[in-house]
Enzyme design. Structure first.
Site, mmCIF file in Angstrom:
data_model
loop_
_atom_site.group_PDB
_atom_site.id
_atom_site.type_symbol
_atom_site.label_atom_id
_atom_site.label_comp_id
_atom_site.label_asym_id
_atom_site.label_seq_id
_atom_site.Cartn_x
_atom_site.Cartn_y
_atom_site.Cartn_z
ATOM 1 N N ASP A 67 -12.119 -8.787 31.516
ATOM 2 C CA ASP A 67 -12.408 -10.143 31.054
ATOM 3 C C ASP A 67 -11.726 -11.159 31.969
ATOM 4 O O ASP A 67 -10.933 -10.805 32.844
ATOM 5 C CB ASP A 67 -11.943 -10.334 29.604
ATOM 6 C CG ASP A 67 -10.631 -9.612 29.304
ATOM 7 O OD1 ASP A 67 -9.726 -9.658 30.161
ATOM 8 O OD2 ASP A 67 -10.514 -9.000 28.240
ATOM 9 N N ASP A 136 -6.375 -8.124 15.368
ATOM 10 C CA ASP A 136 -7.567 -8.232 14.517
ATOM 11 C C ASP A 136 -8.640 -7.212 14.893
ATOM 12 O O ASP A 136 -9.767 -7.292 14.402
ATOM 13 C CB ASP A 136 -8.145 -9.650 14.574
ATOM 14 C CG ASP A 136 -8.500 -10.083 15.997
ATOM 15 O OD1 ASP A 136 -8.373 -9.254 16.929
ATOM 16 O OD2 ASP A 136 -8.893 -11.250 16.175
ATOM 17 N N GLU A 143 -14.230 -10.660 19.804
ATOM 18 C CA GLU A 143 -13.569 -11.005 18.558
ATOM 19 C C GLU A 143 -14.314 -10.403 17.357
ATOM 20 O O GLU A 143 -15.452 -9.941 17.497
ATOM 21 C CB GLU A 143 -13.497 -12.523 18.416
ATOM 22 C CG GLU A 143 -12.732 -13.230 19.539
ATOM 23 C CD GLU A 143 -11.221 -13.077 19.432
ATOM 24 O OE1 GLU A 143 -10.746 -12.165 18.726
ATOM 25 O OE2 GLU A 143 -10.508 -13.878 20.059
#
Length: 261
Positions: A67, A136, A143
């Protein structure tokens, strides 16, 4: 999915580095997918030590970014291009032209994302992708509720992820970019071998959801269950939420020696 529970981050880094060294003996020009952040540092440090000792040859190895921040020039000290030059390319003595990554400053970000997917394919695909995991359950910057079939694309970071990364920007969350280019979950799953390293108590819930929970977009890392060759390396704290930890220990202790990582 193989789960390996190690005493600490250093042991996990050495285990993975040995696996990479073995891969490079089989395929000297292997394309290694590399991750940033503090978690993979023990891997890079151990692999650099193997190179110095003559136990690993990285002279023909290639690396590919997972990324990149959007809007940070490649020369910015916290761009992932710069971070990987410092932490991987230079310590391992890699050639600068052996470094693939997306253009976070491209005027047409969508075109840059498509171009990066194409570049990975043209390079023959990623042989081993090293991954971290967010608290998370995100991998790369996919995400929660990212498509499990997603390709390289632009993503908006959650406040939690920006807060987690603020430590690299002097603790100032306002300096952390809002957007990133990330390999999609579907792109990541195309690598031949996925290796996830997680350390610390803060990652225990995400690890448990990844390994033992349902495959669900709310925990993007759970998509790793769909891949035929995944190794999850966790320290004792990160493994503390695993219900099947006893079985994972037994399976690894009795693993055939010829299997390798």
């Amino acid at each position: 999915m193989e789960v390996v529970i190690v005493p600490d981050a250093e042991a996990g880094g050495e285990l993975i580095a040995r696996g990479i060294a073995d891969l490079l003996r089989r395929k000297p020009d292997a394309l290694l997918g590399v991750a940033t952040g503090s978690t993979p540092l023990p891997v890079y440090e151990a692999l650099a030590a193997f190179v110095r000792a003559g136990e690993a040859d990285t002279s023909r190895a290639r690396i590919a970014q997972l990324d990149e921040y959007v809007g940070l020039p490649a020369g910015h000290p916290e761009s992932y291009h710069s971070v990987l030059l410092r932490e991987v390319v230079e310590p391992l003595g890699l050639r600068p032209d052996a470094f693939l990554g997306p253009d976070g400053m491209a005027p047409d970000v969508r075109a840059a994302c498509a171009a990066y997917d194409a570049a990975l394919a043209e390079a023959g695909g990623v042989d081993l992708q090293l991954l971290g995991i967010g608290t998370d359950g995100h991998i790369g910057f996919n995400e929660p509720c990212s498509s499990l079939a997603s390709r390289t694309r632009i993503k908006t970071l959650t406040q939690q992820t920006r807060a987690d990364n603020a430590r690299f920007f002097g603790g100032d969350i306002t300096q952390v970019p809002q957007h990133v280019i990330t390999q999609g979950v579907g792109t990541i799953l195309e690598a031949r071998h996925l290796v996830l390293l997680a350390t610390g108590k803060g990652k225990s819930e995400a690890v448990a959801a990844t390994v033992e929970g349902p495959v669900a977009a709310v925990c993007p890392a759970s998509a790793l269950q769909l891949h035929p060759h995944v190794t999850v390396v966790v320290d004792e704290e990160a493994a503390s939420g695993l219900r099947l930890a006893g079985y994972f220990r037994h399976a690894y202790a009795n693993k055939p020696a010829w299997q390798g990582l």
